[in-house]
Each structure stands twice: as structure tokens, then as C-alpha cells.
Design a protein around this motif. Structure first.
Motif, PDB file in Angstrom:
ATOM      1  N   CYS A  28       0.833  -1.210   0.000  1.00 53.40           N
ATOM      2  CA  CYS A  28       0.000   0.000   0.000  1.00 53.40           C
ATOM      3  C   CYS A  28       0.865   1.256   0.000  1.00 53.40           C
ATOM      4  O   CYS A  28       0.510   2.246   0.652  1.00 53.40           O
ATOM      5  CB  CYS A  28      -0.928  -0.010   1.207  1.00 53.40           C
ATOM      6  N   PHE A  84       1.092   3.632  -1.943  1.00 58.38           N
ATOM      7  CA  PHE A  84       0.496   4.496  -2.958  1.00 58.38           C
ATOM      8  C   PHE A  84      -0.754   5.140  -2.346  1.00 58.38           C
ATOM      9  O   PHE A  84      -1.324   4.617  -1.380  1.00 58.38           O
ATOM     10  CB  PHE A  84       0.121   3.687  -4.207  1.00 58.38           C
ATOM     11  N   TYR A 102      -3.541   5.580   0.669  1.00 62.81           N
ATOM     12  CA  TYR A 102      -2.894   5.222   1.935  1.00 62.81           C
ATOM     13  C   TYR A 102      -1.956   6.348   2.357  1.00 62.81           C
ATOM     14  O   TYR A 102      -1.329   6.996   1.528  1.00 62.81           O
ATOM     15  CB  TYR A 102      -2.136   3.900   1.796  1.00 62.81           C
ATOM     16  N   CYS A 110     -12.424   3.906   2.263  1.00 60.56           N
ATOM     17  CA  CYS A 110     -11.948   3.834   0.876  1.00 60.56           C
ATOM     18  C   CYS A 110     -12.976   3.174  -0.050  1.00 60.56           C
ATOM     19  O   CYS A 110     -13.452   2.070   0.229  1.00 60.56           O
ATOM     20  CB  CYS A 110     -10.638   3.059   0.818  1.00 60.56           C
ATOM     21  N   GLU A 160     -12.689  -2.980  -0.669  1.00 59.77           N
ATOM     22  CA  GLU A 160     -11.412  -2.386  -1.069  1.00 59.77           C
ATOM     23  C   GLU A 160     -10.367  -2.451   0.043  1.00 59.77           C
ATOM     24  O   GLU A 160     -10.607  -2.019   1.169  1.00 59.77           O
ATOM     25  CB  GLU A 160     -11.604  -0.917  -1.477  1.00 59.77           C
ATOM     26  N   VAL A 191      -4.205  -3.278  -2.928  1.00 55.04           N
ATOM     27  CA  VAL A 191      -4.199  -2.772  -4.301  1.00 55.04           C
ATOM     28  C   VAL A 191      -5.588  -2.380  -4.788  1.00 55.04           C
ATOM     29  O   VAL A 191      -5.720  -1.634  -5.765  1.00 55.04           O
ATOM     30  CB  VAL A 191      -3.584  -3.805  -5.279  1.00 55.04           C
ATOM     31  N   CYS A 203      -7.650  -0.632  -2.998  1.00 54.04           N
ATOM     32  CA  CYS A 203      -7.845   0.726  -2.476  1.00 54.04           C
ATOM     33  C   CYS A 203      -6.726   1.567  -3.065  1.00 54.04           C
ATOM     34  O   CYS A 203      -5.597   1.560  -2.571  1.00 54.04           O
ATOM     35  CB  CYS A 203      -7.790   0.721  -0.949  1.00 54.04           C
ATOM     36  N   ASN A 204      -7.019   2.267  -4.136  1.00 54.48           N
ATOM     37  CA  ASN A 204      -5.982   2.953  -4.907  1.00 54.48           C
ATOM     38  C   ASN A 204      -6.482   4.316  -5.367  1.00 54.48           C
ATOM     39  O   ASN A 204      -7.629   4.692  -5.084  1.00 54.48           O
ATOM     40  CB  ASN A 204      -5.556   2.078  -6.087  1.00 54.48           C
TER      41      ASN A 204
END
Length: 365
Positions: free
Chosen positions: A67, A69, A72, A312, A318, A321, A323-324
Motif C-alpha cells: 500500500c 500508494f 494510503y 476507501c 477495497e 491494491v 484501495c488505490n
């Protein structure tokens, strides 16, 4: 001190400096868990899964359990995604903070890790890992064996930095924390069915406890003495499990919670046995199941507005990956018990960590 003696400062400036120093100390101590007199906790060392991981999975190209990214880290310092599975700090950080050791607990595999970080503790946890070796393999996470290997390397580096005596002191007097079990129950047993053919739940929880016991004995043999082991949480009440098996109204999945409770009862007994048989061992069972369940079920009593979905995306599935940056997040995570479909928000962690430390700290001494 020598420079002060050589060139005395005016009394008014000295008084002002003393006042400012007292103010800084009082600000730092605010909210910290108070240690008993003459008790030192020089470091925090953490093993486990995504609840505690502070970035060890960042450069693991094989795993989806990462996470580093957005979104997060949305509420982390500078809004930076660091590999922590949440919107801000995680329990690893908060324990170090509450004990007054440092503000953040760095990942051992952080490429920017400084030698000075080793003295006050690091995190070896890896998102997706578990007590069952198969759990880590399925998630391509760093297994407990791999985390022990990092710990051994850490000890060698620490000895080179501060010497053997100081290293032994840090290991014996630091607090070691372990958080595992959720992925074993939710992912390996129920989701992948990888163990259902071989084991029923009583037998599988026996396997988990045996693996946990062997792992704790290794930490003990390497010098750890104050070892806190968190219970499995009410995994059936996280949003993902409610979505998966909670029916149309997304109730808590009681079979998951029952498995967690059975494991927890066996784990507590095993820790008591280890304490009886290992000289000077202070292995402490830390119950997070009940306080977290109370927050989830009675979320409104704690000031939250949503207890069954994460912040999210839809909040139902999610995580990691999924949750982006393509998924929106809620306007105010302070309204939510969960950040994503697996992990609580920093606000919830803060409500858990300090009371748990206050409740159990005397057992480490």
C-alpha cells in the motif's frame, strides 16, 4: 555544560531556557503511558502482519499485499504513503510513541533506515503473513521464518553498533510485540480453503498455536524477554468478511469470530505455559478482540458514524491494491471505524493502544 561554566548566561535567560525545556518535556510527555519507577524500555521490536507493517512489503514485487500508494497515508505526515496499511500511523508507531521512545517505528527494510534507528527499535512485520507458513506463501509475504532471519541480522548490526552488552540489554528490556492470526483464519482457512481438507477449526487453531509457540521460543532464544502477543481480532466483523459471508444485511461472520476466540483461548494458555518453563520470560497475552469488538458494535458510543464499511471506495471490499487512487475516499475518516475493508483507522488504533498498554504494562516488568 563546560561552555555554560566558561561563559555564564544572564539569570533571566537561564530561567527562560529552563522554562522552555520544562514546557517541551511536558508536551512530549502528554498522553504517554507512565512507566513504573526505575523501569526502562529502550526499544520496541515488532513482528507480524499488515496491522503492524510500516513498509517492509514496499519492495516485494511478488506480493499484492502492499500500500505504498495513495490514498494510503492520507493523514500521515505530509500525506505520504509509506507502506503502512492505513490512513496514518499504525499500532507499531503508536506503541513507540506512547512509551516515549520515538514518533515512528521504521520498517527494517526501509532503504533510508539509519543506524541510530536500530537502537530504539524497528518493525519486521509483513502484510499478508501468518502463523501458518502456508499463509505467508499464499500472500507472497515475509514469513515468520523470514522475519526471524531479519531479526538475527538486526542483532548482528546492533552488536556492531553498540557492543554485545548493550545489545543484550536492549533485547532483554525492550518490548517485543507480535500480531498474527487474522490472515490464517480469514484467508488461508476460510477464503482459500487451503487447509479445510486437512483440518477442522479445532485442529487448525492447534496448528496456529504450535507455530506461534515455536516462533516465540526463537525470539526468547535470541534474547527477547518482554514479549507481548496480541490476540486475534474479531475478524468476522471487518467489512470485507461482512460483505463476503454476512448476507444481504452484512452481519458479522460468526464462524470467523468463533475461530478467533478458540485460537485466543489456546494462545493465552500457551503463553502461560511458556512463562512457567522459560526462565525470566514475560510473555503477555494482549486482548484486542474484546475492546475492538466493542468499538465496532457500539461505534456511535465512540463518536463514529460508520462501523461496517471502510473509508476507501465502497468500503465493502477495497483493501491494499484495490484501495488505490482510482477509488474515492470518504470526506472525513474520523467518522469511520475502518480505513479500508480490513484495517481500522488511526483514530481507532489510538483508542486501543494506550488503554492496552496501561492494562498490561505491569506484566512486562
Amino acid at each position: 555544560m563546560d561552555s555554560l561554566m566558561a561563559s555564564p548566561l544572564p539569570l533571566g535567560i537561564l530561567v527562560l531556557r529552563c522554562f522552555m525545556l520544562l514546557l517541551m518535556v511536558s508536551c512530549k510527555a502528554k498522553g504517554l503511558v507512565e512507566l513504573p519507577p526505575n523501569v526502562t524500555v529502550p526499544a520496541v521490536l515488532v513482528f507480524g502482519d499488515s496491522i503492524m507493517d510500516t513498509g517492509n512489503n514496499n519492495n516485494n514485487m511478488q506480493t499484492l499485499a502492499k500500500c505504498n500508494f495513495p490514498p494510503y497515508g492520507r493523514d500521515f505526515e505530509g500525506g505520504i504513503p509509506t507502506g503502512r496499511f492505513g490512513n496514518g500511523k499504525v499500532p507499531s508507531d503508536l506503541v513507540a510513541e506512547e512509551l516515549g521512545i520515538k514518533e515512528l517505528l521504521p520498517a527494517y527494510l526501509d532503504p533510508n533506515l539509519q543506524p541510530s534507528d536500530l537502537v530504539t527499535g524497528v518493525c519486521f512485520a509483513s502484510g499478508g503473513s501468518g502463523y501458518d507458513p502456508l499463509t505467508s506463501k499464499l500472500a507472497s509475504a515475509i514469513s515468520l521464518t523470514g522475519q526471524i532471519d531479519m531479526f538475527k541480522e538486526y542483532i548482528r548490526k546492533l552488536k556492531g553498533l553498540v557492543g554485545e552488552d548493550k545489545t543484550n540489554f536492549i533485547l532483554a528490556n525492550g518490548i517485543v510485540l507480535v500480531v498474527e492470526g487474522s490472515n490464517d483464519i480469514s484467508n488461508t482457512y476460510f477464503l482459500s480453503h487451503a487447509r479445510e481438507v486437512e483440518y477442522d477449526i479445532p485442529a487448525y487453531t492447534d496448528l496456529m498455536v504450535k507455530s506461534a509457540s515455536n516462533f516465540l521460543k526463537e525470539i526468547y532464544q535470541l534474547g527477547g524477554r518482554r514479549i507481548g502477543v496480541f490476540s486475534a481480532p474479531p475478524i468476522g466483523c471487518v467489512p470485507f468478511q461482512r460483505t463476503l459471508v454476512g448476507g444481504i444485511v452484512r452481519k458479522c461472520a460468526e464462524k470467523y469470530n468463533d475461530a478467533a476466540k478458540l485460537f485466543n483461548s489456546k494462545l493465552a494458555k500457551e503463553l502461560a505455559s511458556l512463562n512457567r518453563n522459560l526462565p525470566n520470560a514475560r510473555m503477555v497475552y494482549l486482548d484486542v478482540y474484546n475492546p475492538l469488538l466493542d468499538i465496532i458494535v457500539h461505534y456511535q458510543n465512540y463518536g463514529f458514524k460508520v462501523g461496517d464499511r471502510g473509508c476507501c471506495g465502497t468500503g465493502k471490499i477495497e483493501a491494499a491494491v484495490l484501495c488505490n487512487p482510482l477509488h474515492p475516499t470518504c470526506p472525513d475518516v474520523g467518522d469511520y471505524v475502518f480505513w479500508d475493508s480490513f484495517h481500522p483507522s488511526e483514530n481507532v488504533y489510538r483508542r486501543l493502544v494506550a488503554p492496552i498498554l496501561r492494562k498490561y504494562l505491569s506484566q512486562f516488568i
